[in-house]
Design a protein around this motif. Structure first.
Motif, PDB file in Angstrom:
ATOM      1  N   SER A   1       0.826  -1.159   0.043  1.00 38.21           N
ATOM      2  CA  SER A   1       0.108   0.058   0.009  1.00 38.21           C
ATOM      3  C   SER A   1       0.911   1.128  -0.064  1.00 38.21           C
ATOM      4  O   SER A   1       0.482   2.325  -0.677  1.00 38.21           O
ATOM      5  CB  SER A   1      -1.035  -0.156   1.173  1.00 38.21           C
ATOM      6  N   GLY A   2       1.827   1.273   0.706  1.00 38.98           N
ATOM      7  CA  GLY A   2       3.030   2.351   0.792  1.00 38.98           C
ATOM      8  C   GLY A   2       3.636   2.604  -0.492  1.00 38.98           C
ATOM      9  O   GLY A   2       3.918   3.731  -0.942  1.00 38.98           O
ATOM     10  N   MET A   3       3.904   1.566  -1.208  1.00 41.99           N
ATOM     11  CA  MET A   3       4.598   1.708  -2.497  1.00 41.99           C
ATOM     12  C   MET A   3       3.727   2.157  -3.541  1.00 41.99           C
ATOM     13  O   MET A   3       4.101   3.036  -4.256  1.00 41.99           O
ATOM     14  CB  MET A   3       5.250   0.166  -2.773  1.00 41.99           C
ATOM     15  N   ILE A   4       2.643   1.758  -3.561  1.00 42.51           N
ATOM     16  CA  ILE A   4       1.232   2.276  -4.457  1.00 42.51           C
ATOM     17  C   ILE A   4       1.201   3.748  -4.286  1.00 42.51           C
ATOM     18  O   ILE A   4       1.141   4.576  -5.524  1.00 42.51           O
ATOM     19  CB  ILE A   4      -0.033   1.450  -4.450  1.00 42.51           C
ATOM     20  N   ALA A   5       1.232   4.219  -3.113  1.00 46.69           N
ATOM     21  CA  ALA A   5       0.903   5.591  -2.931  1.00 46.69           C
ATOM     22  C   ALA A   5       2.103   6.268  -3.136  1.00 46.69           C
ATOM     23  O   ALA A   5       2.145   7.633  -3.633  1.00 46.69           O
ATOM     24  CB  ALA A   5       0.352   5.823  -1.464  1.00 46.69           C
ATOM     25  N   GLY A   6       3.267   5.760  -2.942  1.00 45.26           N
ATOM     26  CA  GLY A   6       4.663   6.648  -2.965  1.00 45.26           C
ATOM     27  C   GLY A   6       4.763   6.822  -4.608  1.00 45.26           C
ATOM     28  O   GLY A   6       5.365   7.868  -4.981  1.00 45.26           O
ATOM     29  N   THR A   7       4.505   5.951  -5.614  1.00 46.49           N
ATOM     30  CA  THR A   7       4.580   6.207  -6.961  1.00 46.49           C
ATOM     31  C   THR A   7       3.852   7.552  -7.442  1.00 46.49           C
ATOM     32  O   THR A   7       4.065   8.105  -8.273  1.00 46.49           O
ATOM     33  CB  THR A   7       4.225   4.889  -7.556  1.00 46.49           C
ATOM     34  N   TYR A   8       2.898   7.821  -6.609  1.00 49.47           N
ATOM     35  CA  TYR A   8       2.113   8.929  -7.108  1.00 49.47           C
ATOM     36  C   TYR A   8       3.039  10.320  -6.839  1.00 49.47           C
ATOM     37  O   TYR A   8       2.727  11.282  -7.644  1.00 49.47           O
ATOM     38  CB  TYR A   8       0.906   9.155  -6.058  1.00 49.47           C
ATOM     39  N   TYR A   9       3.700  10.280  -5.806  1.00 46.06           N
ATOM     40  CA  TYR A   9       4.694  11.528  -5.568  1.00 46.06           C
ATOM     41  C   TYR A   9       5.861  11.087  -6.310  1.00 46.06           C
ATOM     42  O   TYR A   9       6.536  12.090  -6.733  1.00 46.06           O
ATOM     43  CB  TYR A   9       5.038  11.418  -4.080  1.00 46.06           C
ATOM     44  N   ILE A  10       6.535   9.812  -6.456  1.00 45.54           N
ATOM     45  CA  ILE A  10       7.806   9.807  -7.251  1.00 45.54           C
ATOM     46  C   ILE A  10       7.823  10.129  -8.706  1.00 45.54           C
ATOM     47  O   ILE A  10       8.592  10.391  -9.374  1.00 45.54           O
ATOM     48  CB  ILE A  10       8.308   8.255  -7.057  1.00 45.54           C
ATOM     49  N   PHE A  11       6.670   9.827  -9.230  1.00 45.69           N
ATOM     50  CA  PHE A  11       6.230   9.893 -10.688  1.00 45.69           C
ATOM     51  C   PHE A  11       5.305  10.983 -10.876  1.00 45.69           C
ATOM     52  O   PHE A  11       3.841  10.658 -11.117  1.00 45.69           O
ATOM     53  CB  PHE A  11       6.032   8.729 -11.477  1.00 45.69           C
TER      54      PHE A  11
ATOM     55  N   THR B   1      -8.528   2.543  -8.362  1.00 51.75           N
ATOM     56  CA  THR B   1      -8.415   1.356  -9.208  1.00 51.75           C
ATOM     57  C   THR B   1      -8.381   0.038  -8.239  1.00 51.75           C
ATOM     58  O   THR B   1      -7.549  -0.057  -7.282  1.00 51.75           O
ATOM     59  CB  THR B   1      -6.986   1.280 -10.183  1.00 51.75           C
ATOM     60  N   PRO B   2      -8.978  -0.860  -8.523  1.00 51.41           N
ATOM     61  CA  PRO B   2      -9.261  -2.001  -7.913  1.00 51.41           C
ATOM     62  C   PRO B   2      -8.167  -2.879  -7.322  1.00 51.41           C
ATOM     63  O   PRO B   2      -7.891  -3.155  -6.048  1.00 51.41           O
ATOM     64  CB  PRO B   2     -10.291  -3.096  -8.530  1.00 51.41           C
ATOM     65  N   ILE B   3      -7.091  -2.844  -8.265  1.00 52.90           N
ATOM     66  CA  ILE B   3      -5.986  -3.666  -7.853  1.00 52.90           C
ATOM     67  C   ILE B   3      -5.270  -3.032  -6.650  1.00 52.90           C
ATOM     68  O   ILE B   3      -4.319  -3.686  -6.230  1.00 52.90           O
ATOM     69  CB  ILE B   3      -5.074  -3.863  -9.329  1.00 52.90           C
ATOM     70  N   PHE B   4      -5.231  -1.581  -6.873  1.00 52.73           N
ATOM     71  CA  PHE B   4      -4.480  -1.063  -5.758  1.00 52.73           C
ATOM     72  C   PHE B   4      -5.142  -0.963  -4.320  1.00 52.73           C
ATOM     73  O   PHE B   4      -4.376  -0.588  -3.538  1.00 52.73           O
ATOM     74  CB  PHE B   4      -4.197   0.515  -6.451  1.00 52.73           C
ATOM     75  N   ARG B   5      -6.345  -1.283  -4.365  1.00 56.29           N
ATOM     76  CA  ARG B   5      -7.121  -1.396  -3.195  1.00 56.29           C
ATOM     77  C   ARG B   5      -7.019  -2.953  -2.701  1.00 56.29           C
ATOM     78  O   ARG B   5      -7.507  -3.337  -1.413  1.00 56.29           O
ATOM     79  CB  ARG B   5      -8.706  -1.070  -3.314  1.00 56.29           C
ATOM     80  N   LEU B   6      -6.540  -4.014  -3.402  1.00 59.33           N
ATOM     81  CA  LEU B   6      -6.580  -5.241  -3.078  1.00 59.33           C
ATOM     82  C   LEU B   6      -5.687  -5.361  -1.752  1.00 59.33           C
ATOM     83  O   LEU B   6      -6.148  -6.368  -1.126  1.00 59.33           O
ATOM     84  CB  LEU B   6      -5.743  -5.969  -3.952  1.00 59.33           C
TER      85      LEU B   6
ATOM     86  N   TRP C   1      -1.994   6.814   3.856  1.00 58.22           N
ATOM     87  CA  TRP C   1      -2.020   6.611   5.202  1.00 58.22           C
ATOM     88  C   TRP C   1      -2.460   4.973   5.260  1.00 58.22           C
ATOM     89  O   TRP C   1      -2.613   4.790   6.559  1.00 58.22           O
ATOM     90  CB  TRP C   1      -3.138   7.485   5.774  1.00 58.22           C
ATOM     91  N   ALA C   2      -2.784   4.261   4.259  1.00 60.84           N
ATOM     92  CA  ALA C   2      -3.180   3.017   4.508  1.00 60.84           C
ATOM     93  C   ALA C   2      -2.195   2.132   4.933  1.00 60.84           C
ATOM     94  O   ALA C   2      -2.768   1.408   6.047  1.00 60.84           O
ATOM     95  CB  ALA C   2      -3.360   2.431   2.889  1.00 60.84           C
ATOM     96  N   PRO C   3      -0.733   2.159   4.996  1.00 62.27           N
ATOM     97  CA  PRO C   3      -0.049   1.595   5.895  1.00 62.27           C
ATOM     98  C   PRO C   3      -0.094   1.605   7.428  1.00 62.27           C
ATOM     99  O   PRO C   3       0.099   0.932   7.941  1.00 62.27           O
ATOM    100  CB  PRO C   3       1.484   1.742   5.240  1.00 62.27           C
ATOM    101  N   LEU C   4      -0.475   2.942   7.416  1.00 68.43           N
ATOM    102  CA  LEU C   4      -0.787   3.142   9.248  1.00 68.43           C
ATOM    103  C   LEU C   4      -2.176   2.575   9.456  1.00 68.43           C
ATOM    104  O   LEU C   4      -2.300   2.284  10.669  1.00 68.43           O
ATOM    105  CB  LEU C   4      -0.513   4.620   9.386  1.00 68.43           C
ATOM    106  N   LEU C   5      -3.076   2.767   8.678  1.00 68.67           N
ATOM    107  CA  LEU C   5      -4.441   2.605   9.250  1.00 68.67           C
ATOM    108  C   LEU C   5      -4.868   0.928   9.068  1.00 68.67           C
ATOM    109  O   LEU C   5      -5.474   0.626   9.751  1.00 68.67           O
ATOM    110  CB  LEU C   5      -5.611   3.136   8.195  1.00 68.67           C
ATOM    111  N   ILE C   6      -4.112   0.405   8.347  1.00 67.46           N
ATOM    112  CA  ILE C   6      -4.446  -1.041   8.167  1.00 67.46           C
ATOM    113  C   ILE C   6      -4.295  -1.842   9.427  1.00 67.46           C
ATOM    114  O   ILE C   6      -5.125  -2.566   9.667  1.00 67.46           O
ATOM    115  CB  ILE C   6      -3.444  -1.874   6.846  1.00 67.46           C
ATOM    116  N   PRO C   7      -3.073  -1.611  10.154  1.00 64.65           N
ATOM    117  CA  PRO C   7      -2.854  -2.316  11.562  1.00 64.65           C
ATOM    118  C   PRO C   7      -3.544  -1.868  12.633  1.00 64.65           C
ATOM    119  O   PRO C   7      -4.250  -2.345  13.317  1.00 64.65           O
ATOM    120  CB  PRO C   7      -1.395  -1.834  11.977  1.00 64.65           C
ATOM    121  N   VAL C   8      -4.131  -0.449  12.482  1.00 64.70           N
ATOM    122  CA  VAL C   8      -4.932  -0.001  13.451  1.00 64.70           C
ATOM    123  C   VAL C   8      -6.490  -0.526  13.202  1.00 64.70           C
ATOM    124  O   VAL C   8      -7.025  -1.110  14.214  1.00 64.70           O
ATOM    125  CB  VAL C   8      -5.098   1.709  13.137  1.00 64.70           C
TER     126      VAL C   8
END
Length: 345
Positions: free
Chosen positions: A172-182, A194-199, A246-253
């Motif tokens: 989840s963090g990598m997916i969101a990170g590409t938005y800022y990297i590219f 996109t569904p695959i990014f919510r999987l 914020w998904a990487p932080l919300l997932i464990p919470v």
């Protein structure tokens, strides 16, 4: 409050909290009414979709603990979401028909959305009931993936399930990170809807569900600490950033919260008003934008009045839709041909 067979009241209450958070975000970005810490919480409300997707995977896993009968599972899922989805789409037709889209584009949009495939086409994100329909398209894709995801995760030991959860956080963090990297990439809708990014979020929910089925519990103070830490962070960054960041932080919470709530039958989230709202929250979520966008076209209101009227009207419409359409349609569809006997899906 009496719970239908298989319902965990506190999880229904958690759905209510997520719905309020997302709704508050949609109102706040159009008509800010508060400043300071509460404004930051509202600003981050789109991250509430992570709560929905993790919760969806978790609840499906508990409901299908003995394995889903694919025919029964598909019927139950469609009976659950499609009738109200179709009604909301029909009620949003004036927006589509009054848009600048060509007849071919309108027809294509209706076809794709009718099949619940629009989330696979990011350029449809802002067309026709976009505030809610994209997430239902994602849910439909996740439902289709659930039997395979469950098949893979079901035999895994607890320690491996924890590693799976960690991997979903990283992904989840990598997916969101590409938005800022590219920054010149496909854009917000592609990353967000996109569904695959919510999987990964959904897979985390399935993994947490298997942990719950094996009796794993967490003390109540642990998810509460996570909520407080996340809220503090959102206040610190003023709620800014791509919601999926914020998904990487919300997932464990969220995962710790559902593990605790599954074994904690009493509490605020199990209170009658909260559970009631949780039960109508699907209708509330679907019809929110009909009011949020439609009301300013009909009447000019001050910001406080706009919030109040929007909340009241959405509640009235959601309540009517739930009791007059959602519940009767679901029961009728499930009774038309009896489902195989077993645990409710």
């Amino acid at each position: 409050m009496t719970a239908p067979e298989g319902e965990i009241l506190a999880l229904t209450g958690l759905r209510a909290v997520a719905a309020v958070w997302v709704f508050g975000f949609h109102l706040h970005i159009r008509a800010p009414i508060v400043d300071g810490p509460l404004a930051a919480i509202f600003q981050a409300g789109a991250a509430g979709m992570t709560v929905f997707f993790v919760l969806s995977g978790f609840v499906l896993t508990l409901a299908c603990r003995d394995g889903p009968d694919l025919h029964r599972f598909a019927r139950a899922r469609m009976a659950r979401i499609y009738p109200l989805y179709a009604l909301a789409a029909v009620m949003a037709l004036p927006w589509l028909l009054s848009s600048a889209q060509s007849p071919l584009a309108i027809g294509t949009t209706v076809l794709i959305s009718g099949l619940m495939l629009q989330a696979w086409f990011p350029n449809l994100f802002n067309i026709w009931n976009h505030a809610s329909s994209w997430s239902l398209s994602v849910e439909a894709a996740l439902y289709a993936a659930f039997p395979a995801v469950r098949h893979v995760l079901h035999p895994l030991p607890e320690q491996t399930l924890i590693w799976v959860i960690l991997m979903t956080m990283i992904l989840s963090g990598m997916i969101a990170g590409t938005y800022y990297i590219f920054p010149n990439g496909p854009g917000f809708a592609f990353q967000y809807a996109t569904p695959i990014f919510r999987l990964p979020e959904f897979m985390a929910g399935v993994a947490f569900g298997h942990l719950a089925l094996r009796g794993v519990q967490v003390p109540g103070w642990l998810p509460m600490l996570g909520v407080l830490a996340f809220a503090t962070l959102m206040i610190g960054v003023e709620g800014q950033g791509l919601p999926t960041m914020w998904a990487p932080l919300l997932i464990p919470v969220v995962g710790m919260a559902v593990l605790h709530l599954t074994h904690a039958p009493n509490g605020l989230l199990s209170a009658r008003p909260v559970v009631w709202f949780g039960r109508i929250s699907y209708a509330f979520y679907l019809f929110q934008f009909h009011v949020i966008l439609g009301l300013p076209r009909l009447v000019d209101l001050s910001v406080p009045s706009y919030w109040l009227v929007t909340i009241v009207l959405t509640l009235i419409i959601a309540t009517a839709a739930h009791y007059l359409v959602e519940r009767p349609a679901r029961l009728w569809l499930l009774r038309t041909r009896p489902l195989p006997r077993g645990r409710p899906a």
